[in-house]
Design an enzyme around this catalytic site. Sequence first.
Site, short mmCIF file in Angstrom:
data_model
loop_
_atom_site.label_atom_id
_atom_site.label_comp_id
_atom_site.label_asym_id
_atom_site.label_seq_id
_atom_site.Cartn_x
_atom_site.Cartn_y
_atom_site.Cartn_z
N GLY A 268 79.83 56.70 102.88
CA GLY A 268 79.83 57.71 101.06
C GLY A 268 80.65 56.94 100.26
N VAL A 269 80.50 56.48 99.20
CA VAL A 269 81.48 56.14 97.73
C VAL A 269 81.73 57.73 97.80
CG1 VAL A 269 80.25 54.04 97.56
CG2 VAL A 269 79.50 56.12 96.36
N GLU A 293 76.56 51.22 104.37
CA GLU A 293 75.75 50.45 103.30
C GLU A 293 77.38 49.48 102.33
OE1 GLU A 293 73.13 53.76 102.32
OE2 GLU A 293 74.43 52.95 99.99
N ILE A 363 75.93 67.55 96.78
CA ILE A 363 76.86 68.50 95.42
C ILE A 363 76.09 69.71 96.20
CG2 ILE A 363 74.79 69.40 92.96
CD1 ILE A 363 73.84 66.42 93.06
N ASN A 383 72.37 61.03 90.57
CA ASN A 383 72.81 59.09 90.69
C ASN A 383 71.29 59.29 91.43
OD1 ASN A 383 75.23 58.76 89.76
ND2 ASN A 383 75.93 59.62 92.02
N GLY A 387 71.45 55.39 100.58
CA GLY A 387 71.52 55.51 102.10
C GLY A 387 71.62 57.00 103.06
N LYS A 407 83.20 71.99 88.53
CA LYS A 407 82.89 72.89 87.25
C LYS A 407 84.21 73.73 87.20
CE LYS A 407 80.34 69.61 85.72
NZ LYS A 407 80.78 68.23 85.31
O1 0RQ Z 1 80.97 65.34 88.24
O2 0RQ Z 1 82.66 64.47 86.94
O3 0RQ Z 1 81.04 65.13 85.20
O4 0RQ Z 1 83.25 66.69 86.68
O5 0RQ Z 1 79.24 66.45 90.03
O6 0RQ Z 1 81.12 65.11 92.23
O7 0RQ Z 1 82.95 66.36 93.51
O8 0RQ Z 1 83.27 64.18 92.45
O9 0RQ Z 1 81.70 63.86 94.38
O10 0RQ Z 1 81.81 61.78 93.49
O11 0RQ Z 1 81.58 62.14 95.58
O12 0RQ Z 1 79.83 62.72 93.91
C1 0RQ Z 1 76.91 63.76 95.59
C2 0RQ Z 1 77.45 62.88 93.74
C3 0RQ Z 1 78.89 63.92 94.95
C4 0RQ Z 1 77.32 61.51 95.40
C5 0RQ Z 1 77.19 62.98 94.71
C6 0RQ Z 1 79.80 67.36 90.24
C7 0RQ Z 1 80.99 67.10 89.92
C8 0RQ Z 1 80.96 65.73 89.47
C9 0RQ Z 1 80.77 64.17 91.30
P1 0RQ Z 1 81.91 65.78 86.78
P2 0RQ Z 1 82.64 64.98 92.73
P3 0RQ Z 1 81.30 62.40 94.11
C10 0RQ Z 1 76.23 55.40 100.14
C11 0RQ Z 1 75.73 57.41 99.89
C12 0RQ Z 1 74.25 60.10 97.16
C13 0RQ Z 1 73.96 58.96 97.60
C14 0RQ Z 1 74.98 58.96 98.64
C15 0RQ Z 1 76.07 60.65 95.71
C16 0RQ Z 1 79.91 65.24 90.42
O13 0RQ Z 1 78.09 61.64 96.98
O14 0RQ Z 1 75.77 60.53 94.33
O15 0RQ Z 1 75.51 59.79 99.50
N1 0RQ Z 1 75.33 61.33 97.14
N2 0RQ Z 1 75.20 57.70 98.60
O16 0RQ Z 1 81.68 68.19 88.76
C17 0RQ Z 1 77.06 71.48 88.99
C18 0RQ Z 1 77.25 71.43 91.75
C19 0RQ Z 1 78.36 69.97 92.13
C20 0RQ Z 1 78.64 69.19 90.32
C21 0RQ Z 1 79.80 68.25 92.69
N3 0RQ Z 1 77.50 72.31 93.13
N4 0RQ Z 1 76.86 71.56 90.44
N5 0RQ Z 1 78.25 70.18 89.46
N6 0RQ Z 1 79.11 68.39 90.93
N7 0RQ Z 1 79.09 69.12 92.78
C22 0RQ Z 1 75.91 55.66 99.41
C23 0RQ Z 1 74.91 54.96 98.35
O17 0RQ Z 1 73.98 55.01 99.20
C24 0RQ Z 1 74.73 53.42 97.22
#
Ligand code: 0RQ
Length: 501
Positions: A268-269, A293, A363, A383, A387, A407
């Site tokens: 993932g990204v 991807e 998340i 988001n 994929g 957080k």
């Molecule tokens: O928010 O920046 O406002 O503090 O979520 O979290 O830890 O920076 O992690 O950037 O890797 O994102 C699942 C969103 C993780 C991403 C997800 C808050 C946290 C932060 C981002 P802030 P991190 P990441 C290939 C595969 C789905 C698509 C996918 C994603 C923000 O990986 O979109 O996998 N995945 N695609 O603070 C509340 C919680 C939290 C939370 C994190 N438990 N409760 N807020 N955050 N955990 C790519 C494509 O398909 C295109």
Amino acid sequence: KENRIHSAALRSKVMSANEAASLIQSGMNVGMSGFTGSGYPKAVPSALAKHIMDANLNGKRFKIGVWTGASTAPELDGALAMVDGIEMRLPYQSDPTCRKRINAGEMEYIDIHLSHVAQFVWFGFLGKLDVAVVEVAGILEDGRLIPSSSIGNNKTWLDQADKVILEVNSWQSAQLEGMHDIWYGTQLPPNRQPIPLVRSSDRIGEPYLRCDPDKVIAVVETHAPDRNSAFSPPDANSKLIAGHILEFLQYEVKKGRLPRELLPLQSGVGNIANAVMAGLNEGPFENLTAYTEVLQDGMLEMLKSGKLASASATAFSLSNEALAELNADLARYRERIILRPQEISNHPEVIRRLGVIAMNGMIEADIYGNVNSTHVMGSQIMNGIGGSGDFARNAYLSIFMTPSQAKGGTISCIVPMASHVDHTEHDVQVLVTEQGLADLRGLSPKQRAKTIIENCAHPNFRPALSDYYKRALQFSPGKQTPHLLDEVFDWHLRALRGERM
Ligand code: 0RQ
């Protein structure tokens, strides 16, 4: 501007972005190119946003459906969401303005597995696609198109749309020509044939996109960069997570469950994904492959060092530095990088056949291994599933990773019950946080709960999770997946009140 339009017929259709945008009307479904900030149209969407604003000032409602490959950029999603011009968005976004509108209930959003989008359009499930707006790197004399820095759903948009607007971006390297692999063998059920791809580096199609020149209503010339986001070096938690994954992969090789060169990697990204790649780049494995991807900085580094023999993806998502590196040596990288339509890069059949090792962010996960990738506190979209579902369900090994807390330590990313489920316990084999790794293969729900709490939960939340699990075991009416339904979301409710979970 260098001439990238070698078809006389299409050259005669060159016009300004403003003129091209005026050909898009309210109520239309528009298929745009673009995947994780690369290969999206740079000029027409912003021009369209101005038309929408003018219409609104004259008291007219003007909204369109926006279908893409995945996330785009401020010039597309941001501009259109700003003027409230999107009626329906699909299948993935990560734009702050879009997110705000969606969560405020002002924009409809369907979050779709990325491999499903093209076929849903072919099946007619999503309605008519009126216009395609697709960025390309050039047009050949015979009208075939040199794809840009992403493919996404462009093949389907060009085939399915009634009308086509092309943006020819001379900022994209001309050397991209030959890197892409577009397969035109897709049929509809019941006439489908196997996809003839048996190694991640196989080329099964042709390097160009086909497009009926009669459908092209406008060609717009641009010279504008992709949204290349800065690369931040891995933080401490990402490095720990990467370390756990590396150790696990080495163990799997030792056990004979993975070959020495592993199996094709999907990643993932984000920060953690890049840290895992950085770890692999320094690790013991050679001759790795990727079937993924998005090609990020971390994978490019591995291609450079030779650790990664080849990479198949549907898009680039690079920092400016990595892009400069790629462009300086594109003719050489082009032999080892293949960009495919997302219906192929994410195809369940191919992912299952190749035995992909899938690594995706999340998340939250619950104590039984259900994973939430998309919603904060059960109702707010972050988001989208992207994929992650295509890969997780069909992978040889499906790994999900997150820091154990979010957080500032007020939120536990391991909870009693996930507030939204994207990947069920059946699709999740390994969970990793900076605390450790939970190998869930072959474990029952109760065994999974113990392993996840012990290995992945933060020590600040571990006692409360153990306490919940023990009481659930005692008082739950069913003992297969013990739960206390009257308190299972107390954790999220506390967070919603602004308290520590
Ligand atoms: O928010 O920046 O406002 O503090 O979520 O979290 O830890 O920076 O992690 O950037 O890797 O994102 C699942 C969103 C993780 C991403 C997800 C808050 C946290 C932060 C981002 P802030 P991190 P990441 C290939 C595969 C789905 C698509 C996918 C994603 C923000 O990986 O979109 O996998 N995945 N695609 O603070 C509340 C919680 C939290 C939370 C994190 N438990 N409760 N807020 N955050 N955990 C790519 C494509 O398909 C295109």
